[in-house]
Design a protein around this motif. Sequence first.
Motif, PDB file in Angstrom:
ATOM      1  N   THR A  87       0.847  -1.190   0.000  1.00  0.00           N
ATOM      2  CA  THR A  87       0.000   0.000   0.000  1.00  0.00           C
ATOM      3  C   THR A  87       0.878   1.232   0.000  1.00  0.00           C
ATOM      4  O   THR A  87       2.073   1.153   0.236  1.00  0.00           O
ATOM      5  CB  THR A  87      -0.922   0.022   1.241  1.00  0.00           C
ATOM      6  OG1 THR A  87      -1.788   1.160   1.141  1.00  0.00           O
ATOM      7  CG2 THR A  87      -0.150   0.112   2.527  1.00  0.00           C
ATOM      8  N   GLN A  88       0.269   2.375  -0.243  1.00  0.00           N
ATOM      9  CA  GLN A  88       0.984   3.633  -0.102  1.00  0.00           C
ATOM     10  C   GLN A  88       1.385   3.776   1.365  1.00  0.00           C
ATOM     11  O   GLN A  88       0.607   3.470   2.262  1.00  0.00           O
ATOM     12  CB  GLN A  88       0.065   4.778  -0.514  1.00  0.00           C
ATOM     13  CG  GLN A  88       0.680   6.134  -0.321  1.00  0.00           C
ATOM     14  CD  GLN A  88      -0.317   7.235  -0.656  1.00  0.00           C
ATOM     15  OE1 GLN A  88      -1.430   6.979  -1.073  1.00  0.00           O
ATOM     16  NE2 GLN A  88       0.101   8.473  -0.455  1.00  0.00           N
ATOM     17  N   TRP A  89       2.613   4.226   1.600  1.00  0.00           N
ATOM     18  CA  TRP A  89       3.055   4.377   2.987  1.00  0.00           C
ATOM     19  C   TRP A  89       2.171   5.393   3.682  1.00  0.00           C
ATOM     20  O   TRP A  89       1.741   6.375   3.102  1.00  0.00           O
ATOM     21  CB  TRP A  89       4.517   4.804   3.053  1.00  0.00           C
ATOM     22  CG  TRP A  89       4.971   4.838   4.476  1.00  0.00           C
ATOM     23  CD1 TRP A  89       5.172   5.943   5.230  1.00  0.00           C
ATOM     24  CD2 TRP A  89       5.201   3.732   5.322  1.00  0.00           C
ATOM     25  NE1 TRP A  89       5.533   5.591   6.501  1.00  0.00           N
ATOM     26  CE2 TRP A  89       5.556   4.238   6.585  1.00  0.00           C
ATOM     27  CE3 TRP A  89       5.142   2.362   5.156  1.00  0.00           C
ATOM     28  CZ2 TRP A  89       5.861   3.419   7.660  1.00  0.00           C
ATOM     29  CZ3 TRP A  89       5.439   1.553   6.213  1.00  0.00           C
ATOM     30  CH2 TRP A  89       5.800   2.072   7.455  1.00  0.00           C
ATOM     31  N   ALA A  90       1.885   5.150   4.931  1.00  0.00           N
ATOM     32  CA  ALA A  90       0.910   5.947   5.659  1.00  0.00           C
ATOM     33  C   ALA A  90       1.557   6.754   6.774  1.00  0.00           C
ATOM     34  O   ALA A  90       2.613   6.402   7.286  1.00  0.00           O
ATOM     35  CB  ALA A  90      -0.148   5.026   6.244  1.00  0.00           C
ATOM     36  N   GLN A  91       0.874   7.824   7.164  1.00  0.00           N
ATOM     37  CA  GLN A  91       1.334   8.620   8.291  1.00  0.00           C
ATOM     38  C   GLN A  91       1.034   7.903   9.606  1.00  0.00           C
ATOM     39  O   GLN A  91       1.804   7.946  10.538  1.00  0.00           O
ATOM     40  CB  GLN A  91       0.657   9.982   8.281  1.00  0.00           C
ATOM     41  CG  GLN A  91       1.115  10.870   9.421  1.00  0.00           C
ATOM     42  CD  GLN A  91       0.510  12.249   9.341  1.00  0.00           C
ATOM     43  OE1 GLN A  91      -0.132  12.612   8.373  1.00  0.00           O
ATOM     44  NE2 GLN A  91       0.717  13.035  10.378  1.00  0.00           N
ATOM     45  N   TYR A  92      -0.098   7.226   9.671  1.00  0.00           N
ATOM     46  CA  TYR A  92      -0.485   6.501  10.874  1.00  0.00           C
ATOM     47  C   TYR A  92      -0.463   5.009  10.555  1.00  0.00           C
ATOM     48  O   TYR A  92      -0.985   4.576   9.526  1.00  0.00           O
ATOM     49  CB  TYR A  92      -1.894   6.908  11.314  1.00  0.00           C
ATOM     50  CG  TYR A  92      -2.018   8.382  11.531  1.00  0.00           C
ATOM     51  CD1 TYR A  92      -1.575   8.960  12.717  1.00  0.00           C
ATOM     52  CD2 TYR A  92      -2.560   9.205  10.564  1.00  0.00           C
ATOM     53  CE1 TYR A  92      -1.682  10.324  12.927  1.00  0.00           C
ATOM     54  CE2 TYR A  92      -2.670  10.568  10.763  1.00  0.00           C
ATOM     55  CZ  TYR A  92      -2.231  11.125  11.937  1.00  0.00           C
ATOM     56  OH  TYR A  92      -2.329  12.463  12.142  1.00  0.00           O
ATOM     57  N   TYR A  93       0.113   4.216  11.441  1.00  0.00           N
ATOM     58  CA  TYR A  93       0.240   2.794  11.148  1.00  0.00           C
ATOM     59  C   TYR A  93       0.362   1.996  12.434  1.00  0.00           C
ATOM     60  O   TYR A  93       0.741   2.503  13.476  1.00  0.00           O
ATOM     61  CB  TYR A  93       1.446   2.526  10.247  1.00  0.00           C
ATOM     62  CG  TYR A  93       2.722   3.129  10.783  1.00  0.00           C
ATOM     63  CD1 TYR A  93       3.554   2.413  11.632  1.00  0.00           C
ATOM     64  CD2 TYR A  93       3.080   4.427  10.460  1.00  0.00           C
ATOM     65  CE1 TYR A  93       4.703   2.977  12.140  1.00  0.00           C
ATOM     66  CE2 TYR A  93       4.229   5.004  10.969  1.00  0.00           C
ATOM     67  CZ  TYR A  93       5.037   4.271  11.804  1.00  0.00           C
ATOM     68  OH  TYR A  93       6.168   4.833  12.312  1.00  0.00           O
ATOM     69  N   PHE A 110      -5.107  12.048   8.777  1.00  0.00           N
ATOM     70  CA  PHE A 110      -6.108  12.067   9.843  1.00  0.00           C
ATOM     71  C   PHE A 110      -7.533  11.916   9.313  1.00  0.00           C
ATOM     72  O   PHE A 110      -8.410  11.403   9.993  1.00  0.00           O
ATOM     73  CB  PHE A 110      -5.975  13.361  10.647  1.00  0.00           C
ATOM     74  CG  PHE A 110      -6.919  13.450  11.802  1.00  0.00           C
ATOM     75  CD1 PHE A 110      -6.692  12.709  12.951  1.00  0.00           C
ATOM     76  CD2 PHE A 110      -8.041  14.259  11.744  1.00  0.00           C
ATOM     77  CE1 PHE A 110      -7.567  12.777  14.022  1.00  0.00           C
ATOM     78  CE2 PHE A 110      -8.913  14.340  12.816  1.00  0.00           C
ATOM     79  CZ  PHE A 110      -8.674  13.588  13.954  1.00  0.00           C
ATOM     80  N   TYR A 111      -7.776  12.341   8.087  1.00  0.00           N
ATOM     81  CA  TYR A 111      -9.126  12.384   7.531  1.00  0.00           C
ATOM     82  C   TYR A 111      -9.532  11.130   6.781  1.00  0.00           C
ATOM     83  O   TYR A 111     -10.709  10.929   6.499  1.00  0.00           O
ATOM     84  CB  TYR A 111      -9.264  13.603   6.615  1.00  0.00           C
ATOM     85  CG  TYR A 111      -8.917  14.885   7.344  1.00  0.00           C
ATOM     86  CD1 TYR A 111      -9.810  15.446   8.245  1.00  0.00           C
ATOM     87  CD2 TYR A 111      -7.687  15.496   7.164  1.00  0.00           C
ATOM     88  CE1 TYR A 111      -9.493  16.606   8.944  1.00  0.00           C
ATOM     89  CE2 TYR A 111      -7.365  16.659   7.847  1.00  0.00           C
ATOM     90  CZ  TYR A 111      -8.270  17.205   8.734  1.00  0.00           C
ATOM     91  OH  TYR A 111      -7.951  18.339   9.423  1.00  0.00           O
ATOM     92  N   SER A 112      -8.599  10.284   6.429  1.00  0.00           N
ATOM     93  CA  SER A 112      -8.890   9.077   5.648  1.00  0.00           C
ATOM     94  C   SER A 112      -9.203   7.900   6.559  1.00  0.00           C
ATOM     95  O   SER A 112      -8.850   7.905   7.738  1.00  0.00           O
ATOM     96  CB  SER A 112      -7.696   8.716   4.764  1.00  0.00           C
ATOM     97  OG  SER A 112      -7.407   9.766   3.879  1.00  0.00           O
TER      98      SER A 112
END
Length: 126
Positions: A87-93, A110-112
């Motif tokens: 997946t696309q690397w995420a800010q939250y994981y 934060f919004y996704s």
Amino acid sequence: SHENYAYLGFYTSIVNKTEYNEFWQYNMDTDEWIDLGGAPVNVYTGGSVFTKDNIAYIMGKGYEEVGEFKAYNLNANKARNLPLPPTQWAQYYQIFYENGYVYFMMRPDFYSGWSLFKIAISELYE
């Protein structure tokens, strides 16, 4: 934590776009801290880890660095690279282990909403 030890890694600074962090081992029996040098992954935006069979599986992300996923051998104090989740690397994981599978929960901002992926842990062994 693993056996009689706890581990702590944290971000300390950025100098000329180079990140610095620390990595420590705490011996619960002797109440002593041991400096292990830099953390096996960038830890600017946190990290996530689980342990299995003397291996810590660690995800981390740097300030300007892409995410990292590594297997850290707790006995040998050595890390090896693992492939990032699909997946696309995420800010939250977050990662966790259950019944032979590694689960990756990721959210780009934060919004996704959260995405969930899994992989058999046997695919991560050398």
